[in-house]
Design a protein around this motif. Structure first.
Motif, PDB file in Angstrom:
ATOM      1  N   PRO A   4       6.580   8.110   9.330  1.00 39.50           N
ATOM      2  CA  PRO A   4       6.788   9.401  10.000  1.00 39.50           C
ATOM      3  C   PRO A   4       6.542  10.595   9.079  1.00 39.50           C
ATOM      4  CG  PRO A   4       8.509   7.863  10.644  1.00 39.50           C
ATOM      5  CD  PRO A   4       7.674   7.154   9.602  1.00 39.50           C
ATOM      6  N   VAL A   5       6.889  10.457   7.784  1.00 43.19           N
ATOM      7  CA  VAL A   5       6.728  11.573   6.847  1.00 43.19           C
ATOM      8  C   VAL A   5       5.247  12.009   6.714  1.00 43.19           C
ATOM      9  CG1 VAL A   5       6.493  10.181   4.726  1.00 43.19           C
ATOM     10  CG2 VAL A   5       7.658  12.375   4.614  1.00 43.19           C
ATOM     11  N   LYS A   6       4.334  11.114   7.064  1.00 45.24           N
ATOM     12  CA  LYS A   6       2.893  11.421   6.921  1.00 45.24           C
ATOM     13  C   LYS A   6       2.362  12.218   8.107  1.00 45.24           C
ATOM     14  CE  LYS A   6       2.524   9.235   3.043  1.00 45.24           C
ATOM     15  NZ  LYS A   6       2.185   9.858   1.774  1.00 45.24           N
TER      16      LYS A   6
ATOM     17  N   SER B  77      -3.130   6.828   4.584  1.00 42.70           N
ATOM     18  CA  SER B  77      -1.687   6.816   4.281  1.00 42.70           C
ATOM     19  C   SER B  77      -1.080   5.510   4.767  1.00 42.70           C
ATOM     20  CB  SER B  77      -0.963   7.992   4.955  1.00 42.70           C
ATOM     21  OG  SER B  77      -0.778   7.744   6.331  1.00 42.70           O
ATOM     22  N   ASN B  78       0.250   5.406   4.623  1.00 42.96           N
ATOM     23  CA  ASN B  78       0.928   4.230   5.170  1.00 42.96           C
ATOM     24  C   ASN B  78       1.580   4.540   6.516  1.00 42.96           C
ATOM     25  OD1 ASN B  78       2.835   5.816   3.976  1.00 42.96           O
ATOM     26  ND2 ASN B  78       3.239   4.387   2.305  1.00 42.96           N
ATOM     27  N   PHE B  79       1.151   5.580   7.171  1.00 46.46           N
ATOM     28  CA  PHE B  79       1.512   5.890   8.566  1.00 46.46           C
ATOM     29  C   PHE B  79       3.024   5.869   8.813  1.00 46.46           C
ATOM     30  CE2 PHE B  79      -2.586   5.753  11.093  1.00 46.46           C
ATOM     31  CZ  PHE B  79      -3.417   5.736   9.979  1.00 46.46           C
TER      32      PHE B  79
ATOM     33  N   THR C 126       9.294  12.575 -13.121  1.00 48.45           N
ATOM     34  CA  THR C 126       8.944  12.811 -11.711  1.00 48.45           C
ATOM     35  C   THR C 126       7.455  13.142 -11.662  1.00 48.45           C
ATOM     36  OG1 THR C 126       9.475  15.165 -11.886  1.00 48.45           O
ATOM     37  CG2 THR C 126      11.209  13.712 -11.046  1.00 48.45           C
ATOM     38  N   VAL C 127       6.880  13.010 -10.457  1.00 47.33           N
ATOM     39  CA  VAL C 127       5.432  13.168 -10.343  1.00 47.33           C
ATOM     40  C   VAL C 127       5.022  14.614 -10.041  1.00 47.33           C
ATOM     41  CG1 VAL C 127       5.058  10.751  -9.725  1.00 47.33           C
ATOM     42  CG2 VAL C 127       5.449  12.421  -7.909  1.00 47.33           C
ATOM     43  N   SER C 128       5.995  15.517  -9.950  1.00 47.41           N
ATOM     44  CA  SER C 128       5.663  16.952  -9.800  1.00 47.41           C
ATOM     45  C   SER C 128       6.864  17.779 -10.239  1.00 47.41           C
ATOM     46  CB  SER C 128       5.307  17.280  -8.336  1.00 47.41           C
ATOM     47  OG  SER C 128       6.408  16.993  -7.485  1.00 47.41           O
TER      48      SER C 128
ATOM     49  N   HIS D 166       0.860  -1.187   0.000  1.00 52.38           N
ATOM     50  CA  HIS D 166       0.000   0.000   0.000  1.00 52.38           C
ATOM     51  C   HIS D 166       0.894   1.234   0.000  1.00 52.38           C
ATOM     52  CE1 HIS D 166      -2.916  -2.993   1.294  1.00 52.38           C
ATOM     53  NE2 HIS D 166      -3.839  -2.169   0.833  1.00 52.38           N
ATOM     54  N   GLY D 167       1.021   1.850  -1.107  1.00 54.24           N
ATOM     55  CA  GLY D 167       1.882   3.029  -1.235  1.00 54.24           C
ATOM     56  C   GLY D 167       1.666   3.610  -2.612  1.00 54.24           C
ATOM     57  N   GLY D 168       1.912   4.901  -2.724  1.00 52.02           N
ATOM     58  CA  GLY D 168       1.581   5.611  -3.956  1.00 52.02           C
ATOM     59  C   GLY D 168       2.271   5.084  -5.197  1.00 52.02           C
TER      60      GLY D 168
HETATM   61  O1  GMT Z   1       6.799   7.824  -0.065  1.00 54.25           O
HETATM   62  C1  GMT Z   1       7.229   7.683  -1.194  1.00 54.25           C
HETATM   63  O2  GMT Z   1       8.000   8.447  -1.777  1.00 54.25           O
HETATM   64  C2  GMT Z   1       6.850   6.484  -1.943  1.00 54.25           C
HETATM   65  C3  GMT Z   1       5.592   6.582  -2.605  1.00 54.25           C
HETATM   66  C4  GMT Z   1       4.905   5.342  -2.151  1.00 54.25           C
HETATM   67  O3  GMT Z   1       5.138   4.321  -2.752  1.00 54.25           O
HETATM   68  O4  GMT Z   1       4.203   5.435  -1.154  1.00 54.25           O
HETATM   69  O5  GMT Z   1       4.788   7.737  -2.377  1.00 54.25           O
HETATM   70  C5  GMT Z   1       5.083   8.825  -3.196  1.00 54.25           C
HETATM   71  O6  GMT Z   1       4.553   8.535  -4.456  1.00 54.25           O
HETATM   72  C6  GMT Z   1       3.197   8.872  -4.701  1.00 54.25           C
HETATM   73  C7  GMT Z   1       2.859   8.458  -6.121  1.00 54.25           C
HETATM   74  O7  GMT Z   1       3.649   9.096  -7.040  1.00 54.25           O
HETATM   75  C8  GMT Z   1       2.999  10.353  -4.432  1.00 54.25           C
HETATM   76  O8  GMT Z   1       1.669  10.737  -4.737  1.00 54.25           O
HETATM   77  C9  GMT Z   1       3.317  10.616  -2.968  1.00 54.25           C
HETATM   78  O9  GMT Z   1       3.189  11.987  -2.721  1.00 54.25           O
HETATM   79  C10 GMT Z   1       4.719  10.172  -2.642  1.00 54.25           C
HETATM   80  N1  GMT Z   1       4.939  10.250  -1.195  1.00 54.25           N
HETATM   81  C11 GMT Z   1       5.768  11.127  -0.637  1.00 54.25           C
HETATM   82  O10 GMT Z   1       6.371  11.942  -1.271  1.00 54.25           O
HETATM   83  C12 GMT Z   1       5.886  11.065   0.843  1.00 54.25           C
END
Ligand code: GMT
Length: 376
Positions: A209-211, A205-207, A150-152, A11-13
């Motif tokens: 620390p960054v979250k 979120s995946n809980f 990159t995503v942004s 579970h992650g973005g």
């Molecule tokens: O935390 C990450 O960098 C990994 C990633 C994940 O697999 O959870 O999350 C990131 O990728 C997502 C998809 O591109 C972004 O929407 C999230 O903002 C990004 N998370 C962070 O930057 C903390």
């Protein structure tokens, strides 16, 4: 095209973006081969033209740490050779970009030159990749890819600053399937969580620390003082116990539902009145976008790429990192004016459809694949 996609299954973005992209590419007629060490949760189900290749490390008494990255490269080589992959698109630099490079070096001549596209998602640059142990390997992976996305805009800048790379970086935002992430709840979860018509705030979120998940609870506790409300916390990770503890300390544990990981967040999100994302850092904020697609305004922090997703005053608000009082004040303002909240939700939904739909985002990746395939 025959496209390989490598990603984390959890579970992650990054895994969500990779899985949804794979499904969309397969629907558009490409042959898609997904690599991971378990089936990514958003890939469950059958999709024509989409194949899953599990990376199996096996075990051997000599291995204290089984070499799963080598196993990943081996699986890429096996499939690239067998189906003649054109492009290998890896999600998250560490270790995927390096595995792909290794695979390309080994892959037989018959396959031609396998092209590598690397998508950087966030902490692969800002945390993991920037760490001294992985720094040079991450830089190598970025430099040896045929294309890097990159995503942004924010993450592109961070990548250039952190690694001193000068190469072209394409910005391709996250997308959301706006036909699945809809404003109307499909099940009556609102009644279940808020039986007396309380307001519903949500966080997913995946809980890690960054979250900054404890700030979700702190924000909620202030809102709860002013108005009857419930908080729904979706996900699991290292800071889950801390979030529970803060909920207990602030006396809001009875109004807080911790649901753990959920596969179908599209069924939960439309039940929310507001989505909270107090991250210390967020390269894009896919969870915020999914909430917006469900017509839910977002209160988030002014960090990373979130400003490219949320427009303050239009579809949500942004506060400084750590300023949960600001987040609570914004939340209370929005919740106190239902017509205005609904208008913000409609604006959020419009943005998700017009700017971040797969129909807009997926062709951007296709163009990148075509470009690298045409490169000498
Ligand atoms: O935390 C990450 O960098 C990994 C990633 C994940 O697999 O959870 O999350 C990131 O990728 C997502 C998809 O591109 C972004 O929407 C999230 O903002 C990004 N998370 C962070 O930057 C903390």
């Amino acid at each position: 095209m025959r496209i390989g996609i490598a990603c984390y299954p959890t579970h992650g973005g990054s895994g969500v973006v990779a899985s949804e992209l794979g499904i969309d590419l397969a629907k558009r007629g490409h042959e898609v081969h997904v690599f991971s060490y378990a089936l990514p949760f958003r890939l469950r189900g059958f999709y024509e033209n989409l194949f899953f290749h599990e990376i199996d490390v096996g075990s051997y008494p000599l291995f204290k740490y089984p070499p799963w990255t080598l196993a990943a490269a081996c699986k890429m080589i096996e499939v690239a050779d067998a189906v003649k992959l054109d492009v290998l698109h890896v999600h998250y630099a560490v270790p995927w970009a390096v595995c792909a490079h290794l695979a390309r070096e080994v892959v037989s001549e018959s396959c031609g030159k396998l092209k590598i596209v690397t998508t950087l998602h966030g902490t692969d640059i800002t945390l993991v990749g920037a760490e001294p142990t992985f720094f040079k390997m991450t830089k190598f992976g970025i430099e040896r890819s045929d294309a890097v996305t990159t995503v942004s805009n924010y993450l592109a800048g961070e990548t250039k600053n952190t690694f001193g790379v000068t190469r072209q970086i394409d910005i391709v935002y996250n997308s959301v399937d706006h036909e699945r992430f809809l404003p109307q709840p499909r099940r009556c979860c609102r009644k279940h969580f808020a039986p007396d018509g309380e307001k519903v705030l949500m966080h997913i979120s995946n809980f890690r620390p960054v979250k900054n998940v404890t700030d979700v609870v702190r924000t909620f506790a202030l809102v709860r003082k002013a108005t009857p409300a419930k908080l729904i916390m979706v996900g699991e990770g290292p800071d889950l116990p801390a979030a529970r503890e803060v909920a207990r300390e602030l006396g809001v544990e009875k109004d807080t539902h911790f649901l753990g990981n959920q596969d179908s967040v599209e069924e939960l999100l439309p039940c929310a009145d507001l989505f909270l994302l107090p991250s210390q850092y967020e390269s894009f904020g896919l969870a915020a976008l999914e909430a917006m697609s469900c017509g839910v305004p977002v209160i988030a922090t002014e960090t990373g790429g979130l400003g490219e997703v949320v427009c303050p005053g239009e579809d949500g608000w942004l506060c400084r990192v750590g300023d949960y009082e600001c987040m609570a004040a914004r939340a209370m303002d929005v919740l106190a004016d239902e017509p205005r909240r609904k208008e913000m939700g409609r604006a959020a939904r419009r943005k998700a459809e017009l700017k971040f739909s797969p129909g807009i985002i997926v062709p951007q990746y296709e163009n990148i694949y075509r470009r690298v395939l045409n490169q000498k």
